[in-house]
Every structure is written in structure tokens, then in C-alpha cells.
Design an enzyme around this catalytic site. Structure first.
Site, PDB file in Angstrom:
ATOM      1  N   ASP A   1      49.212  -8.247 -29.074  1.00 15.30           N
ATOM      2  CA  ASP A   1      48.168  -9.136 -29.584  1.00 15.30           C
ATOM      3  C   ASP A   1      47.227  -8.378 -30.525  1.00 15.30           C
ATOM      4  O   ASP A   1      46.302  -8.960 -31.098  1.00 15.30           O
ATOM      5  CB  ASP A   1      47.408  -9.819 -28.445  1.00 15.30           C
TER       6      ASP A   1
ATOM      7  N   LYS B   1      53.849  -8.730 -21.385  1.00 17.09           N
ATOM      8  CA  LYS B   1      52.831  -7.775 -20.917  1.00 17.09           C
ATOM      9  C   LYS B   1      51.542  -8.515 -20.585  1.00 17.09           C
ATOM     10  O   LYS B   1      51.090  -9.357 -21.354  1.00 17.09           O
ATOM     11  CB  LYS B   1      52.554  -6.696 -21.959  1.00 17.09           C
TER      12      LYS B   1
ATOM     13  N   GLU C   1      45.609   2.603 -21.117  1.00 15.09           N
ATOM     14  CA  GLU C   1      44.908   2.686 -22.397  1.00 15.09           C
ATOM     15  C   GLU C   1      43.564   3.399 -22.265  1.00 15.09           C
ATOM     16  O   GLU C   1      42.701   2.975 -21.497  1.00 15.09           O
ATOM     17  CB  GLU C   1      44.705   1.291 -23.006  1.00 15.09           C
TER      18      GLU C   1
END
Length: 257
Positions: free
Chosen positions: A42, A110, A176
Site C-alpha cells: 500500500d 499482508k 518495520e
């Protein structure tokens, strides 16, 4: 379990996984030769559409880009991000995941973890749809950037999230912008591979946004290594084209019918 998914799981403690993003046919065809995983992220919100964040991305956008990418992959595993607010409830999540799988023929979706959606992940997996998890700095749930896992409490929280996502049936997990020591502990504690972005070499693989890697996006986060300044190359090509047109050097006879 599908062979491609099993292969990703078996990479744990073996050969590091290579993952990059793609949103279109040209990039998909190139990345398929070299990547284990191609992510239709995204991140296309900022990379392609000039949005300030990923919050306005729709299912339709992800599907359209997903179709383009998946049709041009033969080797790499195709994973598609489920956009923000597309998996708030189990019923909604299963419906939207099915739609993505049906339309794109992808290999997995995901989901970003909000500390509560473990049952949603579990139920999607139960329906035969593989899920990649995502913890740490999760753009869909964080408004302001901040590295994660620095404090003892954050470390415990992330480790707990990682274990619960694994228990829910995810085949891999993105970390992340996670503290390197925390990433190391999480990676060693899991049976599924971790894929880092700004989370150190302790992870089982690495992912970057391709547009960042090749210099199309003018951003300089700490986790990014720029391998090419494609923006400069394109700029020079456009200048040459402009000059040829202005000076009537293009098109020549061989370029005309």
C-alpha cells in the site's frame, strides 16, 4: 500448504529472503528474476499517487495493481497488502481477502498488527488464504514515525505480538523500523521467517520499496540504501528528447511511417 509458501518458511535460518515492492508489469517482470517475494504494497499511495500516507488506499486500487503484478510473476511469491480499514472485523476481512485472492490470483495477503487482530489473521488462514504479518512501525496505525522496540516494555510487547501472529498461522512476519536487538530476539524466538525494513541484518530477509531503492522517491530514511539515481537518468533522457524535438532532430525518417 502451497509449495511457494513452504519454501519461504523453510528459508528460516538458511538463505536470506529478498523482497521488493512492485505496482506494475515492467517492475514485476524484472523483480521476478531476483526476488523471493514481490510485495504489492500500500506504499503505492505515496510512491505512485502522491498521497501523504497509506490511509486512503482502497481495495480496488490494490486489486488493479495486484493483477498487473501477479500476471507477470512466475517464480516469486506474490503478496498483496490489505489496505487500512479493510479488515476491521473477521467477516469483513475474510470477504475482502477472498476478493483479493479471486481477482489477482495472488499467493498471500499482508496485514498490519494493531495488537488485537490475531483472531482475524487466524480465521483468514483457516479459510486457506496465507497471511504475512507486520509489526513495529505500522503505517496504517501510526500517524507519526517513531522507531519501535527501544524500551523493555516495547520489546516485550513486540515479542508478544510476534508470537501471537505466528500462533495465528502467519507464514512470515515483517519487522518495520524495529530496534536491532529486539529484532534479533524476535527472529530467534520464531519458527517463521522475519523480513526486516530498518530492523537490522538479524532478520531472515529484507524488504525495501523499489522506487526508493532506485531513487525515484526523494526520501532519505535511515533504513534506505539507494542503489541507483534513476530520477537523474530519466531527467537527462527527457532533456535530450526535448532538445531533439526543439531542433527538429526527432523524428527522423527511420522513425516515421
Amino acid at each position: 500448504m502451497k509449495k511457494k509458501i513452504l519454501k519461504i518458511i523453510q528459508s528460516k535460518n538458511n538463505v536470506p529472503l529478498v523482497c521488493l515492492t512492485a505496482y506494475s508489469k515492467p517492475f514485476a517482470k524484472i523483480l521476478d528474476k531476483y526476488c523471493d517475494i514481490v510485495l504489492v504494497g500500500d506504499s503505492l499511495a505515496t510512491a505512485m499517487y502522491g498521497m501523504k500516507n497509506t490511509h486512503e488506499v482502497t481495495i480496488e486500487m490494490m486489486i488493479q495493481h495486484g493483477i498487473s503484478v501477479k500476471q507477470n510473476l512466475n517464480k516469486a511469491l506474490c503478496v498483496i497488502d490489505m489496505p487500512k480499514d479493510s479488515y476491521k472485523t473477521t467477516k469483513q476481512a475474510i470477504k475482502n481477502a477472498r476478493l483479493i485472492f479471486k481477482k489477482t490470483k495472488c499467493d498471500a495477503v499482508k496485514l498490519e498488527c494493531n495488537g488485537k487482530n490475531y483472531e482475524i489473521i487466524k480465521n483468514i488462514v483457516k479459510k486457506g488464504m496465507p497471511v504475512m504479518g507486520h509489526i513495529g512501525f505500522t503505517p496504517q496505525y501510526h500517524k507519526k514515525f517513531k522507531p519501535q522496540g527501544d524500551s523493555i516494555n516495547e520489546k516485550k510487547k513486540l515479542l508478544d505480538q510476534a508470537k501471537k501472529i505466528q500462533e495465528a498461522g502467519s507464514f512470515s512476519l515483517v519487522l518495520e523500523c524495529v530496534n536491532k536487538n529486539t529484532a534479533k530476539i524476535i527472529t530467534k524466538s520464531l519458527k517463521i521467517p522475519t523480513i526486516g525494513i530498518g530492523a537490522s541484518s538479524h532478520c531472515d530477509g529484507q524488504v525495501l520499496v523499489t522506487d526508493d531503492l532506485i531513487g525515484l522517491n526523494v526520501i532519505n530514511p535511515r533504513f534506505l540504501k539507494r542503489y541507483l539515481n534513476l530520477k537523474k537518468i530519466i531527467n537527462n533522457a527527457v532533456i535530450k528528447f526535448k532538445m531533439d524535438v526543439k531542433n527538429k532532430k526527432f523524428p527522423k525518417k527511420k522513425h516515421s511511417y
